[in-house]
Design an enzyme around this catalytic site. Structure first.
Site, PDB file in Angstrom:
ATOM      1  N   HIS A  63      -1.887 -12.405  10.471  1.00 30.98           N
ATOM      2  CA  HIS A  63      -1.579 -10.987  10.268  1.00 30.98           C
ATOM      3  C   HIS A  63      -1.482 -10.319  11.641  1.00 30.98           C
ATOM      4  O   HIS A  63      -2.216 -10.661  12.570  1.00 30.98           O
ATOM      5  CB  HIS A  63      -2.652 -10.308   9.414  1.00 30.98           C
ATOM      6  CG  HIS A  63      -2.402  -8.837   9.262  1.00 30.98           C
ATOM      7  ND1 HIS A  63      -1.227  -8.355   8.719  1.00 30.98           N
ATOM      8  CD2 HIS A  63      -3.138  -7.750   9.611  1.00 30.98           C
ATOM      9  CE1 HIS A  63      -1.270  -7.026   8.733  1.00 30.98           C
ATOM     10  NE2 HIS A  63      -2.407  -6.642   9.271  1.00 30.98           N
ATOM     11  N   CYS A 107      -3.356  -4.786   3.624  1.00 29.95           N
ATOM     12  CA  CYS A 107      -2.333  -5.711   4.136  1.00 29.95           C
ATOM     13  C   CYS A 107      -2.412  -7.100   3.507  1.00 29.95           C
ATOM     14  O   CYS A 107      -1.628  -7.980   3.836  1.00 29.95           O
ATOM     15  CB  CYS A 107      -2.444  -5.825   5.649  1.00 29.95           C
ATOM     16  SG  CYS A 107      -2.290  -4.235   6.465  1.00 29.95           S
ATOM     17  N   SER A 164      -7.442  -4.905   5.150  1.00 32.27           N
ATOM     18  CA  SER A 164      -8.637  -4.095   5.332  1.00 32.27           C
ATOM     19  C   SER A 164      -9.369  -3.938   4.014  1.00 32.27           C
ATOM     20  O   SER A 164      -8.776  -3.968   2.949  1.00 32.27           O
ATOM     21  CB  SER A 164      -8.251  -2.724   5.883  1.00 32.27           C
ATOM     22  OG  SER A 164      -7.786  -2.863   7.197  1.00 32.27           O
ATOM     23  N   THR A 182       2.371   1.829  15.437  1.00 26.56           N
ATOM     24  CA  THR A 182       2.607   0.486  14.902  1.00 26.56           C
ATOM     25  C   THR A 182       3.050   0.441  13.446  1.00 26.56           C
ATOM     26  O   THR A 182       3.607  -0.573  13.017  1.00 26.56           O
ATOM     27  CB  THR A 182       1.316  -0.350  15.008  1.00 26.56           C
ATOM     28  OG1 THR A 182       0.241   0.376  14.404  1.00 26.56           O
ATOM     29  CG2 THR A 182       0.979  -0.652  16.449  1.00 26.56           C
ATOM     30  N   GLU A 242       0.852  -1.184   0.000  1.00 20.30           N
ATOM     31  CA  GLU A 242       0.000   0.000   0.000  1.00 20.30           C
ATOM     32  C   GLU A 242       0.895   1.243   0.000  1.00 20.30           C
ATOM     33  O   GLU A 242       0.418   2.357   0.142  1.00 20.30           O
ATOM     34  CB  GLU A 242      -0.966   0.004   1.187  1.00 20.30           C
ATOM     35  CG  GLU A 242      -0.315   0.050   2.558  1.00 20.30           C
ATOM     36  CD  GLU A 242      -0.815   1.209   3.392  1.00 20.30           C
ATOM     37  OE1 GLU A 242      -2.000   1.222   3.703  1.00 20.30           O
ATOM     38  OE2 GLU A 242      -0.015   2.102   3.717  1.00 20.30           O
ATOM     39  N   ARG A 281     -12.296   1.401  16.744  1.00 16.44           N
ATOM     40  CA  ARG A 281     -12.736   0.126  17.308  1.00 16.44           C
ATOM     41  C   ARG A 281     -13.359  -0.785  16.242  1.00 16.44           C
ATOM     42  O   ARG A 281     -13.365  -1.993  16.372  1.00 16.44           O
ATOM     43  CB  ARG A 281     -13.749   0.356  18.431  1.00 16.44           C
ATOM     44  CG  ARG A 281     -13.224   1.242  19.529  1.00 16.44           C
ATOM     45  CD  ARG A 281     -13.317   0.584  20.905  1.00 16.44           C
ATOM     46  NE  ARG A 281     -12.652   1.408  21.919  1.00 16.44           N
ATOM     47  CZ  ARG A 281     -11.369   1.346  22.192  1.00 16.44           C
ATOM     48  NH1 ARG A 281     -10.590   0.522  21.526  1.00 16.44           N
ATOM     49  NH2 ARG A 281     -10.826   2.100  23.118  1.00 16.44           N
ATOM     50  N   LYS A 287      -1.501  -7.778  20.226  1.00 10.20           N
ATOM     51  CA  LYS A 287      -2.652  -8.403  20.883  1.00 10.20           C
ATOM     52  C   LYS A 287      -3.539  -9.216  19.930  1.00 10.20           C
ATOM     53  O   LYS A 287      -3.910 -10.348  20.228  1.00 10.20           O
ATOM     54  CB  LYS A 287      -3.490  -7.293  21.548  1.00 10.20           C
ATOM     55  CG  LYS A 287      -4.218  -7.725  22.803  1.00 10.20           C
ATOM     56  CD  LYS A 287      -4.633  -6.539  23.658  1.00 10.20           C
ATOM     57  CE  LYS A 287      -5.601  -5.611  22.916  1.00 10.20           C
ATOM     58  NZ  LYS A 287      -5.967  -4.412  23.690  1.00 10.20           N
ATOM     59  N   ASN A 344       3.884  -3.182  12.587  1.00 11.25           N
ATOM     60  CA  ASN A 344       2.975  -3.768  11.602  1.00 11.25           C
ATOM     61  C   ASN A 344       3.524  -3.452  10.211  1.00 11.25           C
ATOM     62  O   ASN A 344       3.534  -2.299   9.795  1.00 11.25           O
ATOM     63  CB  ASN A 344       1.574  -3.159  11.778  1.00 11.25           C
ATOM     64  CG  ASN A 344       0.589  -3.653  10.725  1.00 11.25           C
ATOM     65  OD1 ASN A 344       0.906  -4.537   9.933  1.00 11.25           O
ATOM     66  ND2 ASN A 344      -0.600  -3.077  10.723  1.00 11.25           N
ATOM     67  N   THR A 364     -12.150  -1.556  13.562  1.00 14.52           N
ATOM     68  CA  THR A 364     -11.139  -2.370  12.891  1.00 14.52           C
ATOM     69  C   THR A 364     -10.996  -3.746  13.537  1.00 14.52           C
ATOM     70  O   THR A 364     -10.489  -4.657  12.914  1.00 14.52           O
ATOM     71  CB  THR A 364      -9.759  -1.684  12.899  1.00 14.52           C
ATOM     72  OG1 THR A 364      -9.375  -1.467  14.255  1.00 14.52           O
ATOM     73  CG2 THR A 364      -9.795  -0.389  12.150  1.00 14.52           C
TER      74      THR A 364
END
Ligand SMILES: [Zn+2]
Lengths: 348, 134
Positions: A236, A113, A298, A154, A81, A201, A241, A268, A203
């Protein structure tokens, strides 16, 4: 999905730039994150690096391991990207730098991603249909987050390159793959915008977890496999977390995901994230090991793959720099140098 | 309009892959490629791709960079003696100045060399060298 002809990974290579910034340094400048730091530190590309240069080095590592003439490649595909040009492919320059012939397919893939694993699926199909013997798929990113945005903690840099070829010459043979997508606007970037927009949130549940879990569960069912059949699993990793939580929900242990989890140290890496987790697993796997690879992009969707490592891994993996070489080299920078490296200072 | 694109295009094998040439008569290798052999005056050559490995012969650090390279300053440039013989001048990367030593092993990497015409122009890529163990 299974190709007609058996296909596998013939060569693979990683790349991570040498600079690192700590999440705590970003928090120092912006006054901390709301709910703790999502990772320890992330990789930052140098001033002379971008998705093209990083792809070239990862692909050279893959070629060294594949031990094939670059002129036998018939596809060079770069998923990212962060292609340096809006119009002009990264892949033509990468192909030329590798010494590939002019008689190739070259193209840039775009699916947040998931762009790198999408290219891998296509490379599998190209080899599996016997249109060609060798195809190169790369997932690489130098992701950017808006200053002070949650993503700035990230958004890292790095990725992996894979040469897909006939199973007879593979160091890991594909057992099957699967793909699952829906139209989910969790994260996007419009043309001419430097930084992406994301749904905070939103995501998590409907995007990352919904697609990662559905792709994995459907795939395991189709393959008639369970988490216990795998030695290693790579998911991924937008932060430390999410992949652990997904793994636990699916029934994978921490030990199974640990070697493929690099996000805490490099951030990331977007289209590179699952693929560079995979390079580290291949660096350490034994012949016979079964590996699950699951990406997420995404927009949104997930690709899932199952590979079984062959004896050829033993003679091939030290023909190029290992993933650990890249993750171990480390020049720590402060936010000021980071701002300069990431072009956040306007000179004129 | 973007002018002067053609010279970049013609040099791409040299810049991206370190392709020089080798004299068919005496096996001398050259980078950049030559028309006439410096050793035997031979005029027949094959293309030759260098391994990209060598050692640092000398270096200096530029604090005020020439036009087009300002955004990278300060940076170091070096003379690299390639394992196959020829000497190449190139920018050094992925290294701090105080870690550079004469004789250190270096390897070729492909990096962005400069941007023409700021954010609108061509991105120019080519070889640089970095310490082999950096
Ligand atoms: Zn000669």
């Amino acid at each position: 999905m299974k190709p007609k002809r058996e296909v596998g990974i013939v060569g693979y290579g990683a790349y991570v730039p040498r600079y690192r910034i700590k999440a705590s340094e970003i928090a120092r400048v912006w006054g901390g994150a709301d709910d703790g730091l999502p990772i320890e530190e992330k990789a930052v590309p140098g001033l002379d690096e971008d998705t093209i240069t990083m792809s070239v080095e990862a692909a050279r590592n893959a070629l060294a391991r594949a031990q094939i003439d670059p002129r036998t490649l018939r596809a060079v595909w770069v998923g990212s990207e962060s292609h340096p040009y809006a119009v002009k492919p990264s892949s033509t320059l990468v192909a030329e730098a590798l010494g590939a012939s002019g008689a190739i397919l070259a193209g840039d893939w775009q699916f947040a991603c998931k762009a790198g694993t999408e290219a891998m699926q296509a490379a599998i199909a190209l080899v599996g249909s016997e249109m060609t013997d060798y195809a190169l798929a790369i997932g690489m990113d130098t992701a950017q987050g808006r200053p002070h945005d949650a993503l700035e903690y990230t958004a890292g840099a790095g990725g992996g390159a894979y040469i897909m070829g006939p199973a007879e010459n593979a160091l890991a043979v594909l057992e099957g793959s699967y793909s699952y997508v829906t139209d989910t606007p969790d994260f996007f970037r419009r043309a001419y915008q430097h930084y992406p927009e994301h749904g905070n949130r939103f995501t998590g549940e409907p995007a990352y977890f919904a697609h990662t879990l559905a792709a994995t569960q459907n795939f395991l069912e189709l393959m008639q496999l369970t988490p216990r059949d795998f030695q290693w699993a790579i998911f991924h990793q937008p932060n430390a977390k999410f992949p652990l939580q997904a793994a636990a929900q699916l029934g994978f242990t921490r030990d199974q995901v640990a070697p493929g989890l690099l996000v805490n140290k490099i951030g990331n890496t977007y289209a590179g994230a699952a693929l560079i987790g995979m390079t580290n697993v291949l660096d350490n796997a034994k012949p016979g090991d079964r590996i699950l690879l699951v990406s997420f992009g995404s927009g949104a969707g997930s690709d899932a793959f199952s590979y079984v490592v062959t004896d050829k891994i033993l003679e091939r993996r030290d023909l190029a720099k290992r993933t650990a070489w890249y993750t171990a080299r480390r020049e720590l920078i402060d936010y000021a140098r980071y701002a300069r490296f990431r072009n956040k200072l306007v000179m004129n | 309009m973007a002018d002067n694109l053609a010279p970049h295009w013609r040099l791409r094998a040299q810049r991206y892959q370190l392709v020089g040439n080798v004299c068919l008569k005496c096996d001398a290798k050259f980078f950049p490629p030559r028309q006439v052999c410096a050793k035997c005056r031979g005029t027949e050559f094959d293309l030759f791709q260098f391994s990209g490995r060598g050692e640092l012969y000398s270096f200096t650090t530029l604090r005020s960079a020439p036009a087009g390279f300002e955004q990278y300053a300060p940076y170091s440039v070096g003379m690299i003696k390639l394992d196959e013989g020829p000497m190449v001048e190139a920018m050094l990367t992925d290294v701090n100045e105080d870690k550079l030593t004469i004789g250190m092993r270096v390897e070729m990497v492909t990096r962005k060399i400069r941007e023409e015409d700021g954010e609108r122009g061509l991105l120019v890529y080519g070889y640089k060298f970095r310490p082999s163990d950096a």
